[in-house]
Design a protein around this motif. Sequence first.
Motif, mmCIF file in Angstrom:
data_model
loop_
_atom_site.group_PDB
_atom_site.id
_atom_site.type_symbol
_atom_site.label_atom_id
_atom_site.label_comp_id
_atom_site.label_asym_id
_atom_site.label_seq_id
_atom_site.Cartn_x
_atom_site.Cartn_y
_atom_site.Cartn_z
ATOM 1 N N ALA A 133 0.827 -1.207 0.000
ATOM 2 C CA ALA A 133 0.000 0.000 0.000
ATOM 3 C C ALA A 133 0.865 1.262 0.000
ATOM 4 O O ALA A 133 0.556 2.247 -0.688
ATOM 5 C CB ALA A 133 -0.934 -0.010 1.205
ATOM 6 N N LEU A 134 1.951 1.230 0.748
ATOM 7 C CA LEU A 134 2.851 2.384 0.779
ATOM 8 C C LEU A 134 3.553 2.571 -0.559
ATOM 9 O O LEU A 134 3.784 3.704 -0.990
ATOM 10 C CB LEU A 134 3.872 2.219 1.907
ATOM 11 N N LYS A 135 3.875 1.479 -1.232
ATOM 12 C CA LYS A 135 4.469 1.578 -2.561
ATOM 13 C C LYS A 135 3.475 2.158 -3.556
ATOM 14 O O LYS A 135 3.835 2.957 -4.437
ATOM 15 C CB LYS A 135 4.958 0.197 -3.028
ATOM 16 N N ALA A 136 2.209 1.742 -3.429
ATOM 17 C CA ALA A 136 1.174 2.294 -4.307
ATOM 18 C C ALA A 136 1.024 3.790 -4.072
ATOM 19 O O ALA A 136 0.938 4.584 -5.012
ATOM 20 C CB ALA A 136 -0.146 1.572 -4.060
ATOM 21 N N ARG A 137 0.999 4.174 -2.815
ATOM 22 C CA ARG A 137 0.899 5.599 -2.465
ATOM 23 C C ARG A 137 2.081 6.382 -3.040
ATOM 24 O O ARG A 137 1.909 7.460 -3.608
ATOM 25 C CB ARG A 137 0.868 5.742 -0.936
ATOM 26 N N GLU A 138 3.268 5.825 -2.884
ATOM 27 C CA GLU A 138 4.487 6.470 -3.373
ATOM 28 C C GLU A 138 4.396 6.721 -4.876
ATOM 29 O O GLU A 138 4.759 7.794 -5.367
ATOM 30 C CB GLU A 138 5.674 5.563 -3.042
ATOM 31 N N MET A 139 3.892 5.716 -5.607
ATOM 32 C CA MET A 139 3.799 5.846 -7.059
ATOM 33 C C MET A 139 2.758 6.885 -7.466
ATOM 34 O O MET A 139 3.007 7.721 -8.333
ATOM 35 C CB MET A 139 3.456 4.487 -7.679
ATOM 36 N N VAL A 140 1.579 6.837 -6.842
ATOM 37 C CA VAL A 140 0.527 7.793 -7.173
ATOM 38 C C VAL A 140 0.974 9.213 -6.845
ATOM 39 O O VAL A 140 0.771 10.144 -7.643
ATOM 40 C CB VAL A 140 -0.778 7.443 -6.423
ATOM 41 N N LEU A 141 1.591 9.400 -5.701
ATOM 42 C CA LEU A 141 2.048 10.724 -5.293
ATOM 43 C C LEU A 141 3.107 11.262 -6.246
ATOM 44 O O LEU A 141 3.080 12.443 -6.637
ATOM 45 C CB LEU A 141 2.587 10.659 -3.867
ATOM 46 N N ALA A 142 4.041 10.394 -6.650
ATOM 47 C CA ALA A 142 5.086 10.818 -7.579
ATOM 48 C C ALA A 142 4.496 11.235 -8.925
ATOM 49 O O ALA A 142 4.905 12.242 -9.521
ATOM 50 C CB ALA A 142 6.102 9.694 -7.778
ATOM 51 N N MET A 143 3.525 10.489 -9.385
ATOM 52 C CA MET A 143 2.892 10.825 -10.666
ATOM 53 C C MET A 143 2.124 12.133 -10.572
ATOM 54 O O MET A 143 2.103 12.925 -11.516
ATOM 55 C CB MET A 143 1.966 9.693 -11.107
ATOM 56 N N HIS A 144 1.479 12.343 -9.453
ATOM 57 C CA HIS A 144 0.750 13.592 -9.251
ATOM 58 C C HIS A 144 1.713 14.776 -9.225
ATOM 59 O O HIS A 144 1.469 15.811 -9.864
ATOM 60 C CB HIS A 144 -0.036 13.529 -7.939
ATOM 61 N N GLN A 145 2.809 14.633 -8.505
ATOM 62 C CA GLN A 145 3.792 15.709 -8.397
ATOM 63 C C GLN A 145 4.467 16.001 -9.736
ATOM 64 O O GLN A 145 4.812 17.140 -10.035
ATOM 65 C CB GLN A 145 4.825 15.365 -7.335
ATOM 66 N N GLN A 146 4.629 14.970 -10.563
ATOM 67 C CA GLN A 146 5.242 15.137 -11.880
ATOM 68 C C GLN A 146 4.219 15.508 -12.946
ATOM 69 O O GLN A 146 4.560 15.612 -14.131
ATOM 70 C CB GLN A 146 5.962 13.844 -12.282
ATOM 71 N N GLN A 147 2.962 15.675 -12.537
ATOM 72 C CA GLN A 147 1.853 16.036 -13.428
ATOM 73 C C GLN A 147 1.619 15.004 -14.529
ATOM 74 O O GLN A 147 1.096 15.323 -15.606
ATOM 75 C CB GLN A 147 2.084 17.426 -14.033
ATOM 76 N N THR A 148 1.976 13.768 -14.250
ATOM 77 C CA THR A 148 1.735 12.692 -15.207
ATOM 78 C C THR A 148 0.249 12.391 -15.325
ATOM 79 O O THR A 148 -0.234 11.972 -16.385
ATOM 80 C CB THR A 148 2.478 11.416 -14.770
ATOM 81 N N ILE A 149 -0.486 12.602 -14.249
ATOM 82 C CA ILE A 149 -1.909 12.274 -14.224
ATOM 83 C C ILE A 149 -2.719 13.240 -15.075
ATOM 84 O O ILE A 149 -3.825 12.923 -15.502
ATOM 85 C CB ILE A 149 -2.412 12.238 -12.759
ATOM 86 N N THR A 150 -2.196 14.415 -15.354
ATOM 87 C CA THR A 150 -2.936 15.390 -16.157
ATOM 88 C C THR A 150 -2.684 15.225 -17.649
ATOM 89 O O THR A 150 -3.231 15.973 -18.460
ATOM 90 C CB THR A 150 -2.543 16.820 -15.748
ATOM 91 N N THR A 151 -1.862 14.252 -18.047
ATOM 92 C CA THR A 151 -1.565 14.045 -19.456
ATOM 93 C C THR A 151 -2.626 13.149 -20.085
ATOM 94 O O THR A 151 -3.646 12.834 -19.477
ATOM 95 C CB THR A 151 -0.176 13.410 -19.620
ATOM 96 N N ALA A 152 -2.378 12.716 -21.318
ATOM 97 C CA ALA A 152 -3.299 11.809 -22.018
ATOM 98 C C ALA A 152 -3.464 10.514 -21.206
ATOM 99 O O ALA A 152 -2.580 10.146 -20.425
ATOM 100 C CB ALA A 152 -2.752 11.496 -23.405
#
Length: 255
Positions: free
Chosen positions: A136-155
């Motif tokens: 769960a902590l690894k999942a959180r780490e990945m989601v947070l990193a993607m959010h901070q890198q603005q990967t989630i706002t892409t296609a």
Amino acid sequence: MKILISNDDGYQAAGIVALYEALKDIAEVEVIAPEQNNSAKSNALTLHSPLYVHRASNGFRYVNGTPADCVHIALTGLLDYRPDLVVSGINNGANMGDDTIYSGTVGAAMEGFLFGIPAIAFSQVERDWVHLQSAALKAREMVLAMHQQQTITTAPWLLNVNIPNLPLEQIGSTRLCRLGKRHAAEKVIKQQSPRGETMFWIGAAGPVMDDAEGTDFHATAQGHVAVTPLKVDLTDHANLGYWAQTVSRFSTTPV
């Protein structure tokens, strides 16, 4: 950030509870998951019976349908907003290689992707939730990193993630992988019911056939988190030329 969480093990499964707890303080999180275990339901939708949505005492909503049903109805009318990310899991066991075709965990994430939303399917490699909090902590780490890198706002994109059942400090780095491959499934199990009728149980998944370096099987066996980008296009692009010649002859073949 708004996240929709679903799974295929059911809304009471330890994996989805752990995932919710890990993400709830970094996003607005909504859980809409199947009422019962729906493993291996892939992308199935319920078309010939009604679906009902209920709210559990912990605030999760559950549906008497498949994982894809849950995400589908959430995105087509149940929610009054569009999530930024769809997350599925954490699954009780691996979804690697050919397993991804059958996986309800992947099916739920893929439904989000089909609606143009980035999506991630999370699974633990071994069953029984050993070291679930680490996953769960690894999942959180990945989601947070993607959010901070603005990967989630892409296609939109679709990722399949498998996490080894290890203490957090022993989990290796994240590896980008291709899907491995299994041998064909084991034989069907044939039994007789108490009423004398023959019944069949689907056999176990086949053993691993391709676990070469670069595959998800290889990475997780080495203690790493395996990340595999998936696509929905099933077109055999490599053989379109061959089939173009073959199909062109159909109209000239004598009846």
